[in-house]
Design an enzyme around this catalytic site. Structure first.
Site, short mmCIF file in Angstrom:
data_model
loop_
_atom_site.label_atom_id
_atom_site.label_comp_id
_atom_site.label_asym_id
_atom_site.label_seq_id
_atom_site.Cartn_x
_atom_site.Cartn_y
_atom_site.Cartn_z
N CYS A 2 38.04 25.29 35.16
CA CYS A 2 38.05 25.39 36.85
C CYS A 2 38.38 27.46 36.09
CB CYS A 2 38.44 25.01 37.53
SG CYS A 2 38.68 22.83 38.07
N ARG A 27 30.60 29.41 33.82
CA ARG A 27 31.58 28.13 33.34
C ARG A 27 31.23 27.51 33.93
NH1 ARG A 27 36.86 29.52 30.58
NH2 ARG A 27 38.01 27.46 32.56
N TRP A 77 35.93 23.35 39.32
CA TRP A 77 34.70 21.79 38.38
C TRP A 77 36.01 20.71 38.51
CZ3 TRP A 77 34.26 19.43 34.01
CH2 TRP A 77 33.43 19.06 33.16
N ASN A 101 44.43 24.58 37.35
CA ASN A 101 43.14 23.97 35.90
C ASN A 101 43.92 22.78 35.43
OD1 ASN A 101 41.88 25.89 37.31
ND2 ASN A 101 41.60 27.37 35.60
N GLY A 102 43.17 21.63 35.16
CA GLY A 102 43.64 21.12 34.37
C GLY A 102 43.87 19.77 34.99
N GLU A 483 22.84 13.23 14.09
CA GLU A 483 23.36 14.71 14.51
C GLU A 483 23.48 15.52 13.91
OE1 GLU A 483 23.66 14.99 17.56
OE2 GLU A 483 25.64 16.42 18.38
N LYS A 487 21.19 19.07 15.38
CA LYS A 487 21.98 20.49 15.77
C LYS A 487 21.54 21.32 14.45
CE LYS A 487 23.65 19.61 18.27
NZ LYS A 487 24.04 18.34 19.46
N GLU A 490 17.24 22.00 15.70
CA GLU A 490 17.28 22.98 17.10
C GLU A 490 17.53 24.37 17.48
OE1 GLU A 490 19.41 20.70 21.06
OE2 GLU A 490 20.98 20.25 19.02
N HIS A 506 13.91 3.93 0.15
CA HIS A 506 12.67 3.78 1.37
C HIS A 506 11.65 4.65 0.96
CE1 HIS A 506 14.26 -0.61 0.27
NE2 HIS A 506 15.26 -0.27 1.05
N LYS A 605 18.80 23.44 28.89
CA LYS A 605 20.41 22.87 28.89
C LYS A 605 20.30 21.24 29.80
CE LYS A 605 24.83 21.44 28.01
NZ LYS A 605 25.33 21.79 26.82
C1 F6R Z 1 21.27 18.47 21.87
C2 F6R Z 1 21.38 18.40 22.93
C3 F6R Z 1 20.76 17.26 24.15
C4 F6R Z 1 20.85 16.30 25.63
C5 F6R Z 1 19.77 15.33 25.84
C6 F6R Z 1 20.65 14.83 26.65
O1 F6R Z 1 22.09 19.02 21.30
O2 F6R Z 1 22.23 18.66 23.58
O3 F6R Z 1 20.14 16.49 23.03
O4 F6R Z 1 21.84 15.38 24.14
O5 F6R Z 1 19.05 16.53 26.51
O6 F6R Z 1 22.01 15.45 27.77
P1 F6R Z 1 22.50 14.79 28.45
O7 F6R Z 1 23.89 14.52 27.87
O8 F6R Z 1 22.92 16.06 29.66
O9 F6R Z 1 21.73 13.62 29.25
#
Ligand code: F6R
Length: 610
Positions: A2, A27, A77, A101-102, A483, A487, A490, A506, A605
């Protein structure tokens, strides 16, 4: 999470508060509000607050102006209590207005205590409890607002930054900090208090950062800092030279880097109030599952959340001995899945808005399964669709590549696995105690790893020129290999593959030559020897090996070209530590390449298309 701002001076507070909150909009928040008082005019504060964006608040303020030169403002938030007008801050009890906040960890016990003493609550929040506690101390004779806040704090456990204002002491704002950021901005005949420098940077660059366990009393003309016992503390102001954009990122170059560094706190917040060390058990915010009736668990998720689910398979099967399946949400819904009563479907989604995951939930519910959602955004669509929900407390994640959302998902799943195992008898009390003890220590161990950034920067320079990477791991480290590869690709646009280490022979072994960096996750544990053998297979073919291993492993250096050592923890929790160097490696490689780290090409996002 928040946003907080407070003002005391000679100017009208409302425009300054709203302006400050606007600087914190990035934020993420779901409601906003102000409480403003005019010290010369009866000094009764006016609270104006509402669900939704700042524009809604401004519209409301146009109809119900809040004049005055002292005030506090907040963007919320949601964590405890859904986003609503009533749960928005500030909260007012008697003469006291409060923003926070918190998380107050012992809010349930305090609420019951206050209720028994006759307190009436008008919201579901933990914050309102603190307003009652301060009011109670003033009624009991505390000589001023600062003393009342200090006494009230003695009852509170958790992480917080509070700002408190009283109609009865209109010349003072009192703020306190424990684990949530707080800064005071110094002006001429006016002062500010805020959660982030960004909120006040357009008004002043002279600031004092408040430390853990401090209370600050702010008047127009000065600032007095004490510890929680009332002992004075002195600190020289600092002059901030950051630009406004740098300040939003807390001085870090990118949001992603800031979020990598926020992980110890995000994990601590996700654990807060959920571990019962005396009962060797876990509390899931009121979620009560009929565990003995669960025949099978099916995780559904996408992307990084899918990788968290794969770790979940390992955790739930090993700690609760319940059979688990993991499916990509986008595949699950189209293959007429065999799912129904007796199945617990766990949907994992940071944003809570991913359309594939939502549709998969609809399919599971239609077929009679019970759905539990784990999300980072309270009252987002996925938790609302599910039968039960449980939240991570990572705070808003701005960088498109998920970091702190992932590690807090792993923590939430670990808590869930312990919860299940304790209730169906698969997990002994002793083992639960060990795991809970290890979970509590994780934030400090994570801090140790994120502090290794200089080392990871060197490794990024050494390997970042490669055209491709391979990531290998076994058991719970296999999803971390996936992962790590995701990372890297992407944000740096370098092709990378994650593989189960035992599967390398394999097929992918054909890729190995002196140009291919292979990142091998090889912490101490049952798969250690087998993974070391895979690592030897890579080196025998001139592949370059970067090993992520456990501190104290004196052998691994002779098998790898480079080593990153992370602190030891329980095997089940190792992914939460081993993923950190992979996030940092990806970040520094991408930064060297100069890509748009926070908004990589083609990515969004929140993925609300199928
Ligand atoms: C990768 C990333 C995406 C999300 C995916 C699912 O860094 O952020 O692969 O993990 O789009 O998103 P959520 O978790 O919001 O359903």
């Amino acid at each position: 999470m928040c946003g907080i701002i407070g003002y005391i001076g000679n100017r009208q507070a409302t425009p300054l508060l709203v302006g400050g909150l606007r600087k914190l909009e990035y934020r993420g928040y779901d409601s906003a509000g102000v409480s403003v008082l005019d010290p010369g005019n009866g000094a009764t504060s006016r609270v104006v607050r509402c669900r939704g964006k700042l524009a809604n608040l401004e519209e409301k303020l146009n109809k119900e102006p809040a004049p005055g030169t002292v005030g506090i403002g907040h963007t919320r938030w949601a964590t405890h209590g859904r986003p609503s007008d009533e749960n928005s801050h500030p909260h007012k009890v008697g003469a006291i207005s409060i923003i926070h906040n918190g998380i107050i960890e012992n809010h349930l016990a305090l609420r019951a205590e206050l209720h028994a003493a006759g307190a009436k609550f008008s919201s579901e929040t933990d914050t309102e409890i603190f307003a009652h506690l301060v009011d109670q101390q003033l009624t009991a004779g505390a000589e001023n607002l600062t003393v009342a806040v200090r006494r009230a704090l003695q009852k509170v456990r958790g992480s917080y930054a509070f700002v408190v204002m009283s109609d009865k002491e209109p010349g003072t704002l009192v703020a306190a900090k424990n684990s949530s950021p707080l800064v005071v901005g110094l002006g001429e005949g006016e002062n500010f208090v805020a959660s982030d420098v960004t909120a006040i940077l357009s008004e002043t660059r002279k600031v004092i950062f408040i430390d853990e366990g401090e209370i600050v009393t702010v008047t127009r003309d000065g600032v007095a800092i004490t510890d929680f016992e009332g002992k004075p503390r002195h600190r020289e102001p600092k002059i901030i030279t950051w630009s406004a954009v740098q300040a939003e990122k807390g001085g870090f170059k990118h949001f992603m880097l800031k979020e990598i560094h926020e992980q110890p706190r995000a994990v601590a917040d996700t654990l807060t109030g959920r571990i019962d060390l005396e009962g060797d058990d876990v509390r899931l915010d009121g979620v009560e599952l009929d565990v003995k009736s669960i025949k099978r668990i099916v995780f559904i998720a996408c992307g990084t959340s899918y990788h968290a689910s794969l770790v979940g398979e390992f955790l739930v099967e090993s700690l609760a001995r319940i059979p688990v399946e993991v499916d990509l949400a986008s595949e699950f819904r189209y293959r007429d899945p065999i799912v129904g009563p007796g199945d617990l479907v766990i949907a994992i989604s940071q944003s809570g808005e991913t359309l594939d995951t939502m549709e998969a939930i609809r399919e599971a519910k239609k077929k009679g399964a019970t759905v539990l959602a784990i999300s980072n955004v309270v009252e987002s669509s996925i938790p609302r669709l599910a039968d039960h929900s449980f939240y991570t407390h990572a705070g808003p994640e701005i960088g498109v590549a998920s970091t702190k959302a992932f590690t807090t998902q792993l923590v939430a799943i670990s808590l869930l696995a312990i919860y299940l195992g304790r209730r169906n008898g698969a997990l002994s009390r002793e083992r639960a105690r060990t795991l809970l003890g290890e979970l509590v220590q994780l934030p400090n161990k994570m801090r140790d790893v994120v502090d290794m950034s200089a080392h990871l920067q060197v490794l990024a320079r050494r390997y970042g020129h490669a055209d491709g990477f391979l990531f290998l791991g076994r058991g719970a480290q296999y999803p971390i290999a996936l992962e790590g590869a995701l990372k890297l690709k992407e944000i740096s646009y370098i092709h990378a593959e994650g593989y189960a280490a035992g599967e390398m022979k394999h097929g992918p072994i054909a890729l190995i030559d002196e140009h291919l960096p292979v990142v091998v996750l090889v912490p101490k544990g049952p798969s250690y020897d087998k993974t070391v053998s895979n690592l030897a297979e890579v080196r025998a073919r001139q592949g370059k090996v970067l090993a992520i291993a456990t501190r104290g492993d004196n052998e691994i250096g002779s098998h790898a070209d480079d080593v990153v050592l992370v602190p030891d923890t329980a095997v089940e929790l190792q992914p939460i530590l081993t993923v950190l160097p992979l996030q940092m490696l990806s970040y520094y490689v991408a930064d060297l390449k100069g890509t748009d780290v926070d908004q990589p090409r083609n990515l969004a996002k929140s993925v609300t298309v199928e």
